[in-house]
Write a protein that holds these residues in place. Structure first.
Motif, mmCIF file in Angstrom:
data_model
loop_
_atom_site.group_PDB
_atom_site.id
_atom_site.type_symbol
_atom_site.label_atom_id
_atom_site.label_comp_id
_atom_site.label_asym_id
_atom_site.label_seq_id
_atom_site.Cartn_x
_atom_site.Cartn_y
_atom_site.Cartn_z
ATOM 1 N N THR A 44 -10.114 -8.557 1.162
ATOM 2 C CA THR A 44 -8.931 -7.990 1.812
ATOM 3 C C THR A 44 -9.027 -6.476 1.897
ATOM 4 O O THR A 44 -8.767 -5.872 2.949
ATOM 5 C CB THR A 44 -7.662 -8.382 1.039
ATOM 6 O OG1 THR A 44 -7.573 -9.810 0.968
ATOM 7 C CG2 THR A 44 -6.417 -7.835 1.709
ATOM 8 N N ARG A 45 -9.421 -5.854 0.802
ATOM 9 C CA ARG A 45 -9.546 -4.389 0.794
ATOM 10 C C ARG A 45 -10.592 -3.928 1.807
ATOM 11 O O ARG A 45 -10.388 -2.951 2.534
ATOM 12 C CB ARG A 45 -9.918 -3.900 -0.607
ATOM 13 C CG ARG A 45 -8.804 -4.108 -1.637
ATOM 14 C CD ARG A 45 -9.266 -3.713 -3.025
ATOM 15 N NE ARG A 45 -8.244 -3.983 -4.018
ATOM 16 C CZ ARG A 45 -7.758 -3.079 -4.882
ATOM 17 N NH1 ARG A 45 -8.217 -1.848 -4.851
ATOM 18 N NH2 ARG A 45 -6.829 -3.413 -5.748
ATOM 19 N N ARG A 46 -11.698 -4.646 1.855
ATOM 20 C CA ARG A 46 -12.781 -4.236 2.748
ATOM 21 C C ARG A 46 -12.346 -4.295 4.209
ATOM 22 O O ARG A 46 -12.561 -3.345 4.959
ATOM 23 C CB ARG A 46 -14.015 -5.108 2.525
ATOM 24 C CG ARG A 46 -15.194 -4.744 3.429
ATOM 25 C CD ARG A 46 -16.423 -5.556 3.092
ATOM 26 N NE ARG A 46 -16.218 -6.969 3.314
ATOM 27 C CZ ARG A 46 -16.294 -7.545 4.501
ATOM 28 N NH1 ARG A 46 -16.542 -6.822 5.588
ATOM 29 N NH2 ARG A 46 -16.116 -8.853 4.639
ATOM 30 N N ALA A 99 -4.847 -7.195 -4.335
ATOM 31 C CA ALA A 99 -5.611 -7.451 -3.116
ATOM 32 C C ALA A 99 -7.056 -7.776 -3.475
ATOM 33 O O ALA A 99 -7.677 -7.083 -4.289
ATOM 34 C CB ALA A 99 -5.561 -6.229 -2.201
ATOM 35 N N VAL A 139 0.842 -1.194 0.000
ATOM 36 C CA VAL A 139 0.000 0.000 0.000
ATOM 37 C C VAL A 139 0.875 1.240 0.000
ATOM 38 O O VAL A 139 1.887 1.302 0.706
ATOM 39 C CB VAL A 139 -0.923 0.020 1.244
ATOM 40 C CG1 VAL A 139 -1.700 1.335 1.310
ATOM 41 C CG2 VAL A 139 -1.884 -1.158 1.229
ATOM 42 N N GLU A 155 -9.582 -1.600 5.044
ATOM 43 C CA GLU A 155 -10.083 -0.232 5.108
ATOM 44 C C GLU A 155 -11.012 -0.039 6.302
ATOM 45 O O GLU A 155 -11.058 1.040 6.895
ATOM 46 C CB GLU A 155 -10.753 0.124 3.785
ATOM 47 C CG GLU A 155 -9.721 0.296 2.669
ATOM 48 C CD GLU A 155 -10.307 0.190 1.270
ATOM 49 O OE1 GLU A 155 -11.505 0.497 1.109
ATOM 50 O OE2 GLU A 155 -9.556 -0.199 0.349
ATOM 51 N N TYR A 177 -3.433 0.718 -3.492
ATOM 52 C CA TYR A 177 -2.847 -0.622 -3.536
ATOM 53 C C TYR A 177 -1.876 -0.729 -4.703
ATOM 54 O O TYR A 177 -2.134 -0.232 -5.801
ATOM 55 C CB TYR A 177 -3.942 -1.680 -3.657
ATOM 56 C CG TYR A 177 -4.838 -1.719 -2.440
ATOM 57 C CD1 TYR A 177 -4.480 -2.456 -1.325
ATOM 58 C CD2 TYR A 177 -6.017 -0.990 -2.404
ATOM 59 C CE1 TYR A 177 -5.288 -2.466 -0.191
ATOM 60 C CE2 TYR A 177 -6.829 -0.988 -1.284
ATOM 61 C CZ TYR A 177 -6.457 -1.730 -0.178
ATOM 62 O OH TYR A 177 -7.251 -1.741 0.938
ATOM 63 N N GLU A 202 -11.201 -8.317 -2.987
ATOM 64 C CA GLU A 202 -12.225 -7.409 -2.462
ATOM 65 C C GLU A 202 -12.366 -7.568 -0.955
ATOM 66 O O GLU A 202 -12.501 -6.587 -0.223
ATOM 67 C CB GLU A 202 -13.574 -7.687 -3.145
ATOM 68 C CG GLU A 202 -13.687 -7.114 -4.537
ATOM 69 C CD GLU A 202 -15.095 -7.230 -5.077
ATOM 70 O OE1 GLU A 202 -16.054 -7.270 -4.274
ATOM 71 O OE2 GLU A 202 -15.251 -7.282 -6.302
#
Length: 249
Positions: free
Chosen positions: A104-106, A100, A69, A109, A84, A102
Motif C-alpha cells: 500500500t505504501r509503495r 498500511a 496520512v 507513494e 502514516y 508495504e
C-alpha cells in the motif's frame, strides 16, 4: 493635575492610547488542488494508485483498505511530509486503523510522485506551509474483482467437471488396464495460453509411464476447446492441473 487630565483625554480621543490600537487580521487561504479542496486530491491519488496496482499486478489481498496520512503542503505546492497514522502511533498521530502494508505504501507513494502540484496556502498574501490529515480508501474489493476476471472454461463450462468428462471418453490406455501398479494419483500441470494453445508444464512421477503419455496426449488433443481467463477484457495465460485417481482392479 488639570493639564494632565486634558492631555490623557486628547490621546484617547485621537487613538493615541495603547488601549485604542487594534491589529488587522492577517488573511489566510487554504491550499487547493486543481482549484478545489483536498477531496479532489484524494480522488486523483486513489485513482492513480488503483491504476498502478492493476498494471503491476499487485494482489488485492496485499493492500490496506483504509489509510490515514498526515502531510504538509509546502510553499511550492508539493507534499514535503508524508506520515502514516494508525493504531501503533501515539498522540495526535493515533488512528484506530491497521498500519498500511508495504504494498500500500509503495503504490501510494508512487502515485503521489505522478500528481500535479497544489496551489499552496497563503498568509498575508505570501505562500506558507499547510498541514492536512487525509483519509484514503482503496477500492480493494473492486480491484479483486478485476484481477479475478473471467474464469478459465472448457467447452464453455467449468473445467473441473466438463474437462474430466470429456477426457475420460478420449483415453485409450488404461481403459483396459488392471495392473495394481497403476494405483494412485496421476497429475499433469499445463497452461492454457492466451491464444488457446496448450503447454505441458509438469507430469507427476507416476509408475506407469504409458498412462502418463496417454493423459498428456488427451490434454494436447483438447487444444482449441479452452477459453482462456480474461482480466480487464484481455485474455491471459492460465494454469490448470488435471488429476486422474486410479485404484487398479
Amino acid at each position: 493635575m488639570k493639564a494632565r487630565t486634558l492631555i490623557l483625554a486628547a490621546l484617547l480621543l485621537s487613538g493615541g492610547g495603547a488601549a485604542a490600537q487594534q491589529t488587522a487580521p492577517v488573511e489566510t487561504t487554504p491550499p487547493l488542488y486543481q482549484g478545489a479542496p483536498p477531496q479532489r486530491f484524494i480522488v486523483r491519488l486513489v485513482s492513480e494508485a488503483e491504476g498502478i496496482v492493476l498494471a503491476e499486478e499487485v494482489k488485492a489481498a496485499e493492500l490496506t483498505p483504509v489509510v490515514y496520512v498526515r502531510t504538509v503542503i509546502d510553499t511550492t505546492g508539493r507534499p514535503s511530509v508524508w506520515r502514516y497514522m494508525d493504531r501503533t502511533c501515539e498522540g495526535r498521530n493515533f488512528r484506530d486503523a491497521e498500519p498500511a502494508s508495504e504494498a500500500t505504501r509503495r503504490v501510494l507513494e508512487q502515485a503521489l510522485d505522478s500528481l500535479e502540484a497544489w496551489t499552496p496556502a497563503t498568509r498575508g498574501g505570501r505562500p506558507c506551509e499547510a498541514e492536512l490529515t487525509l483519509q484514503l480508501r482503496l477500492p480493494v474489493e473492486k480491484i479483486a474483482r478485476r484481477q479475478e476476471g473471467d474464469p478459465l472454461l472448457f467447452m464453455g463450462e467449468t473445467p473441473d467437471r466438463s474437462f474430466h468428462k470429456w477426457a475420460r471418453t478420449h483415453m485409450r490406455y488404461f481403459a483396459n488396464s488392471s495392473s495394481a501398479v497403476n494405483e494412485g494419483v496421476l497429475k499433469v500441470r499445463f497452461r492454457v495460453e492466451s491464444d488457446g494453445r496448450i503447454t505441458i508444464l509438469e507430469a507427476s512421477d507416476y509408475p506407469d509411464q504409458k498412462m502418463v503419455r496417454d493423459v498428456v496426449r488427451v490434454i494436447r488433443k483438447s487444444e482449441g476447446r479452452w477459453t482462456p481467463r480474461r482480466i480487464g477484457g484481455k485474455a491471459v495465460p492460465s494454469e490448470y492441473t488435471y488429476r486422474v485417481y486410479y485404484t487398479g482392479s
